[in-house]
Scaffold this motif. Sequence first.
Motif, short mmCIF file in Angstrom:
data_model
loop_
_atom_site.label_atom_id
_atom_site.label_comp_id
_atom_site.label_asym_id
_atom_site.label_seq_id
_atom_site.Cartn_x
_atom_site.Cartn_y
_atom_site.Cartn_z
N ILE A 100 36.76 -13.74 2.83
CA ILE A 100 37.01 -13.12 1.46
C ILE A 100 36.41 -13.93 0.27
CG2 ILE A 100 38.80 -12.27 -0.11
CD1 ILE A 100 39.10 -10.69 2.41
N ASN A 101 35.93 -13.47 -0.44
CA ASN A 101 35.23 -14.20 -1.58
C ASN A 101 36.10 -13.99 -2.85
OD1 ASN A 101 33.11 -15.12 0.01
ND2 ASN A 101 31.90 -13.61 -0.92
N ALA A 102 36.26 -14.88 -3.48
CA ALA A 102 37.33 -14.64 -4.70
C ALA A 102 36.34 -14.22 -5.80
CB ALA A 102 37.93 -15.96 -5.23
N GLY A 112 33.40 -11.31 1.79
CA GLY A 112 32.25 -12.15 1.78
C GLY A 112 31.39 -11.76 3.25
N ALA A 113 31.93 -11.57 4.31
CA ALA A 113 31.14 -11.11 5.47
C ALA A 113 32.39 -10.24 6.22
CB ALA A 113 31.13 -12.31 6.40
N SER A 114 31.82 -9.32 7.22
CA SER A 114 32.57 -8.40 7.62
C SER A 114 32.08 -8.30 9.29
CB SER A 114 32.25 -6.91 7.09
OG SER A 114 32.77 -6.87 5.77
N ARG A 115 32.92 -7.68 9.99
CA ARG A 115 32.68 -7.63 11.32
C ARG A 115 32.67 -6.19 11.74
NH1 ARG A 115 36.15 -11.74 14.81
NH2 ARG A 115 34.48 -12.92 13.87
N LEU A 116 31.81 -5.91 12.65
CA LEU A 116 31.63 -4.44 13.48
C LEU A 116 31.78 -4.91 14.64
CD1 LEU A 116 31.14 -1.47 13.83
CD2 LEU A 116 28.76 -2.23 13.89
N THR A 117 33.06 -4.10 15.20
CA THR A 117 33.54 -4.40 16.68
C THR A 117 33.42 -2.83 17.51
OG1 THR A 117 35.05 -5.80 16.00
CG2 THR A 117 35.41 -4.90 18.00
N ILE A 118 32.78 -3.04 18.66
CA ILE A 118 32.77 -1.78 19.57
C ILE A 118 33.52 -2.03 20.85
CG2 ILE A 118 31.45 -0.02 20.55
CD1 ILE A 118 29.03 -0.79 18.46
N GLU A 142 29.65 -7.93 15.82
CA GLU A 142 28.81 -8.69 15.19
C GLU A 142 29.13 -8.63 13.87
OE1 GLU A 142 25.43 -10.10 15.47
OE2 GLU A 142 25.73 -9.77 17.96
N ASN A 143 28.73 -9.89 13.26
CA ASN A 143 29.15 -10.12 11.94
C ASN A 143 28.27 -9.76 10.83
OD1 ASN A 143 31.74 -11.18 12.56
ND2 ASN A 143 31.08 -13.09 12.45
N TYR A 144 28.31 -9.28 9.44
CA TYR A 144 27.13 -8.96 8.79
C TYR A 144 27.85 -9.20 7.34
CZ TYR A 144 30.02 -4.70 8.29
OH TYR A 144 31.02 -4.01 7.67
N SER A 145 26.77 -9.18 6.46
CA SER A 145 27.20 -9.17 4.88
C SER A 145 26.32 -8.21 4.23
CB SER A 145 26.50 -10.71 4.37
OG SER A 145 26.92 -11.82 5.11
N GLY A 146 27.34 -7.64 3.30
CA GLY A 146 26.76 -6.69 2.23
C GLY A 146 26.99 -5.38 3.04
N ASP A 147 26.11 -4.47 2.58
CA ASP A 147 26.42 -2.87 2.72
C ASP A 147 26.19 -2.70 4.19
OD1 ASP A 147 27.13 -0.20 2.31
OD2 ASP A 147 24.87 0.15 1.86
N ILE A 148 26.89 -2.01 5.08
CA ILE A 148 26.99 -1.68 6.38
C ILE A 148 25.92 -0.64 6.52
CG2 ILE A 148 28.90 0.04 6.34
CD1 ILE A 148 28.03 -1.98 9.29
#
Length: 175
Positions: A100-102, A112-118, A142-148
């Motif tokens: 999380i980014n303040a 700040g970063a997100s995770r896609l899980t399958i 996989e982790n990613y930043s920005g728009d999915i």
Amino acid sequence: MGMKRVKEILIATIGIILLGPSCSYKLSLNGASIPANMKTIHVDFFENNALIVVNNLSTQFTEALKSRIRNTTRLAVVSGEADATMSGSITGYDFAPVSINATANNVAPIAGASRLTITVHVKYVNNLNKKDNFDESFTKYENYSGDIAAQEQTLIADINKQLTEDIFNKAFANW
């Protein structure tokens, strides 16, 4: 080295040469241990039963699994009756923040970063050796930043590669 030791080595070498062709498992460079009498496998279509449905996820995963088997084994992927069968479904497709980014001025924090899980549930039936059967779930992320949206298809391909590797190893490398 004494003459007795030379004889022992020679007898062991001849024994290995003579017994080698009678082994029931074939080892390959990819670590797979596939019974010599297994010739075919049927891979069912893996339906997407996750809460979030991505239109082409089922097809992409099913084809990735078939390709993994075709490209790294001598098995023929067939429709209908086969020596072994893989079936199952996609049971999870989730996004979650991992950092999380303040923000300033009383604005809610953002990911700040997100995770896609399958997650995929797989039932493997080896009709030649029932002790190799399994029925379990496999999960990768996989982790990613920005728009999915701009990254989703690449992330799916990367996760599918990891999932199919784990499933392949469980079925054919006894890991």
